[in-house]
Motif scaffolding. Structure first.
Motif, PDB file in Angstrom:
ATOM      1  N   ALA A  87       0.788  -1.135   0.072  1.00  0.00           N
ATOM      2  CA  ALA A  87      -0.017   0.238  -0.120  1.00  0.00           C
ATOM      3  C   ALA A  87       0.843   1.343   0.073  1.00  0.00           C
ATOM      4  CB  ALA A  87      -0.675   0.064   1.311  1.00  0.00           C
ATOM      5  N   LEU A  88       0.554   2.333  -0.772  1.00  0.00           N
ATOM      6  CA  LEU A  88       1.185   3.681  -1.011  1.00  0.00           C
ATOM      7  C   LEU A  88       0.067   4.486  -0.506  1.00  0.00           C
ATOM      8  CD1 LEU A  88       3.368   5.516  -1.913  1.00  0.00           C
ATOM      9  CD2 LEU A  88       2.404   5.331  -3.919  1.00  0.00           C
ATOM     10  N   VAL A  89       0.373   5.505   0.445  1.00  0.00           N
ATOM     11  CA  VAL A  89      -0.375   6.524   0.745  1.00  0.00           C
ATOM     12  C   VAL A  89       0.277   7.951   0.705  1.00  0.00           C
ATOM     13  CG1 VAL A  89      -1.811   7.635   2.653  1.00  0.00           C
ATOM     14  CG2 VAL A  89      -1.643   5.254   2.495  1.00  0.00           C
ATOM     15  N   ILE A  90      -0.354   8.715  -0.177  1.00  0.00           N
ATOM     16  CA  ILE A  90       0.239  10.085  -0.539  1.00  0.00           C
ATOM     17  C   ILE A  90      -0.594  11.261  -0.006  1.00  0.00           C
ATOM     18  CG2 ILE A  90       1.258  11.428  -2.279  1.00  0.00           C
ATOM     19  CD1 ILE A  90       1.500   9.142  -4.162  1.00  0.00           C
ATOM     20  N   GLY A  91       0.252  12.076   0.732  1.00  0.00           N
ATOM     21  CA  GLY A  91      -0.627  13.475   1.167  1.00  0.00           C
ATOM     22  C   GLY A  91       0.294  14.598   1.046  1.00  0.00           C
ATOM     23  N   HIS A 147      -8.283  17.814   2.280  1.00  0.00           N
ATOM     24  CA  HIS A 147      -7.539  16.496   2.249  1.00  0.00           C
ATOM     25  C   HIS A 147      -6.414  16.661   3.259  1.00  0.00           C
ATOM     26  CE1 HIS A 147      -9.098  17.266  -1.790  1.00  0.00           C
ATOM     27  NE2 HIS A 147      -9.515  15.922  -1.635  1.00  0.00           N
ATOM     28  N   PRO A 148      -6.697  16.668   4.743  1.00  0.00           N
ATOM     29  CA  PRO A 148      -5.724  16.885   5.521  1.00  0.00           C
ATOM     30  C   PRO A 148      -4.547  16.003   5.594  1.00  0.00           C
ATOM     31  CG  PRO A 148      -7.814  17.026   6.614  1.00  0.00           C
ATOM     32  CD  PRO A 148      -8.234  16.553   5.266  1.00  0.00           C
ATOM     33  N   LEU A 149      -3.208  16.266   5.763  1.00  0.00           N
ATOM     34  CA  LEU A 149      -2.277  15.693   5.871  1.00  0.00           C
ATOM     35  C   LEU A 149      -2.430  14.544   6.821  1.00  0.00           C
ATOM     36  CD1 LEU A 149       0.825  15.110   4.742  1.00  0.00           C
ATOM     37  CD2 LEU A 149       1.403  16.604   6.154  1.00  0.00           C
ATOM     38  N   SER A 150      -3.141  14.936   7.890  1.00  0.00           N
ATOM     39  CA  SER A 150      -3.315  13.998   9.075  1.00  0.00           C
ATOM     40  C   SER A 150      -4.195  12.942   8.763  1.00  0.00           C
ATOM     41  CB  SER A 150      -3.904  14.778  10.318  1.00  0.00           C
ATOM     42  OG  SER A 150      -5.089  15.182   9.862  1.00  0.00           O
ATOM     43  N   THR A 151      -4.960  12.974   7.869  1.00  0.00           N
ATOM     44  CA  THR A 151      -5.875  11.889   7.438  1.00  0.00           C
ATOM     45  C   THR A 151      -4.957  10.993   6.614  1.00  0.00           C
ATOM     46  OG1 THR A 151      -7.582  13.258   6.849  1.00  0.00           O
ATOM     47  CG2 THR A 151      -7.832  11.316   5.573  1.00  0.00           C
ATOM     48  N   ALA A 152      -3.976  11.362   5.713  1.00  0.00           N
ATOM     49  CA  ALA A 152      -3.260  10.204   5.011  1.00  0.00           C
ATOM     50  C   ALA A 152      -2.229   9.848   6.313  1.00  0.00           C
ATOM     51  CB  ALA A 152      -2.118  10.984   4.143  1.00  0.00           C
ATOM     52  N   TYR A 153      -1.918  10.250   7.257  1.00  0.00           N
ATOM     53  CA  TYR A 153      -1.066   9.978   8.160  1.00  0.00           C
ATOM     54  C   TYR A 153      -1.638   8.785   8.764  1.00  0.00           C
ATOM     55  CZ  TYR A 153       3.006  12.967   8.289  1.00  0.00           C
ATOM     56  OH  TYR A 153       4.016  14.140   8.194  1.00  0.00           O
ATOM     57  N   THR A 154      -3.080   9.087   9.307  1.00  0.00           N
ATOM     58  CA  THR A 154      -4.029   8.032  10.003  1.00  0.00           C
ATOM     59  C   THR A 154      -4.083   6.805   9.201  1.00  0.00           C
ATOM     60  OG1 THR A 154      -5.008   9.937  11.197  1.00  0.00           O
ATOM     61  CG2 THR A 154      -6.232   7.845  11.272  1.00  0.00           C
ATOM     62  N   ILE A 155      -4.408   6.909   7.825  1.00  0.00           N
ATOM     63  CA  ILE A 155      -4.665   5.699   7.048  1.00  0.00           C
ATOM     64  C   ILE A 155      -3.329   4.820   6.866  1.00  0.00           C
ATOM     65  CG2 ILE A 155      -5.333   4.827   4.857  1.00  0.00           C
ATOM     66  CD1 ILE A 155      -7.445   7.235   4.575  1.00  0.00           C
ATOM     67  N   ALA A 156      -2.313   5.427   6.741  1.00  0.00           N
ATOM     68  CA  ALA A 156      -0.931   4.977   6.372  1.00  0.00           C
ATOM     69  C   ALA A 156      -0.555   4.079   7.660  1.00  0.00           C
ATOM     70  CB  ALA A 156       0.300   5.783   6.226  1.00  0.00           C
ATOM     71  N   ALA A 157      -1.126   4.846   9.015  1.00  0.00           N
ATOM     72  CA  ALA A 157      -0.495   4.103  10.048  1.00  0.00           C
ATOM     73  C   ALA A 157      -1.288   2.657  10.399  1.00  0.00           C
ATOM     74  CB  ALA A 157      -0.651   4.884  11.260  1.00  0.00           C
ATOM     75  N   ALA A 158      -2.631   2.784   9.925  1.00  0.00           N
ATOM     76  CA  ALA A 158      -3.687   1.692  10.072  1.00  0.00           C
ATOM     77  C   ALA A 158      -3.242   0.610   9.360  1.00  0.00           C
ATOM     78  CB  ALA A 158      -4.971   2.335   9.907  1.00  0.00           C
TER      79      ALA A 158
END
Length: 274
Positions: free
Chosen positions: A209-213, A220-231
């Motif tokens: 998986a690749l998550v880009i923010g 599209h908050p950067l925090s949303t990308a962080y949260t998904i990548a961490a999960a």
């Protein structure tokens, strides 16, 4: 560019299938379409994009309300029509949420994930979707001209002008659509919905998986990308230059990240169609 039609619930949906090799089903954002994806996704790979109901050249159909469940089911039907048993799922914004839903609910079908500027995590109607819900309500209640005037004078518009002018431009564009009144219902429904999956579902994923923010993006908050990548276990996270700061650099880095991800995993068993 090869295109196909898909009939669903009275709606004629348009799908683009271009390129060769490993198949990537890559979806647009809310209000976007094929043109947005063509700008977002790098050349050199096979890409299939279904324009969701009410987007691009696709019709609205008879079913209501519009939802992530509906859009994801349509994308899966497009994969079936293309003869794809296994594919990489990806998308930008709304498209990222559709891809995440497909991966969590259809793990046998999805070989990898590419989530660009996600706007949803695991709950419906996140606060960052409120500006879109506000625009939809104004169009539905007041029409485009009066609605635009009210929105332009709102605290939301003033905040976005200061913090995320690129978002403000996109929101004002909703008032200019020739189908604005009909499309406002799509905006309202999707802004109030969510991908319908949990953090536990994401944690159970066993695929690349690749998550880009990026920053300077209130929708599209950067925090949303962080949260998904961490999960997602072992997800690769990449922060790129904001489009609001340097559009050319933004898309160049975006293409580089997606290309690198697909190339690095294209020979692994997980991304080989079975």
């Amino acid at each position: 560019m090869p295109s196909q039609t898909l009939l669903r619930d009275g709606a004629t949906l348009l799908a683009t299938d271009t390129g060769e090799g490993l198949a990537v089903l890559f979806q647009h954002g809310l209000g976007g379409g094929e043109a947005q994806v063509a700008q977002t996704f790098p050349a050199g790979f096979r890409r299939i994009t279904l324009e969701c109901r009410g987007h691009g050249g696709s019709g609205l159909g008879e079913r209501r309300p519009f939802s992530f469940e509906m859009f994801a089911d349509d994308v899966l039907a497009a994969a079936d029509q293309a003869g794809l048993d296994r594919f990489v799922a990806g998308g930008v914004s709304m498209g990222a949420a559709i891809a995440l839903r497909l991966a969590c609910l259809h793990p046998r079908r999805v070989a990898g994930l590419i989530l660009v500027r996600p706007a949803w995590t695991f709950s419906p109607a996140p606060p960052n979707m409120q500006p879109i819900a506000e625009v939809a309500e104004l169009i539905l209640d007041h029409g485009t001209d009066k609605g635009r005037t009210i929105f332009a004078q709102s605290e939301t518009a003033a905040r976005l002008y200061r913090e995320a002018p690129d978002n403000l431009s996109s929101l004002l564009g909703y008032f200019d659509r020739p189908d604005a009144k009909a499309f406002a219902q799509v905006l309202a429904n999707i802004a109030g919905d969510g991908p319908g999956v949990s953090e536990r579902d994401a944690a159970a994923l066993d695929i690349p998986a690749l998550v880009i923010g990026n920053e300077i993006d209130a929708v599209h908050p950067l925090s949303t990308a962080y949260t998904i990548a961490a999960a997602i276990p072992d997800a690769v996270f990449a922060e790129i230059t904001p489009k609001a700061r340097d559009s050319a650099k933004h898309f160049g880095e975006l293409h580089e990240q997606i290309s690198s991800f697909l190339q690095s995993h294209s020979n692994t068993r997980s991304l080989i169609p079975s």
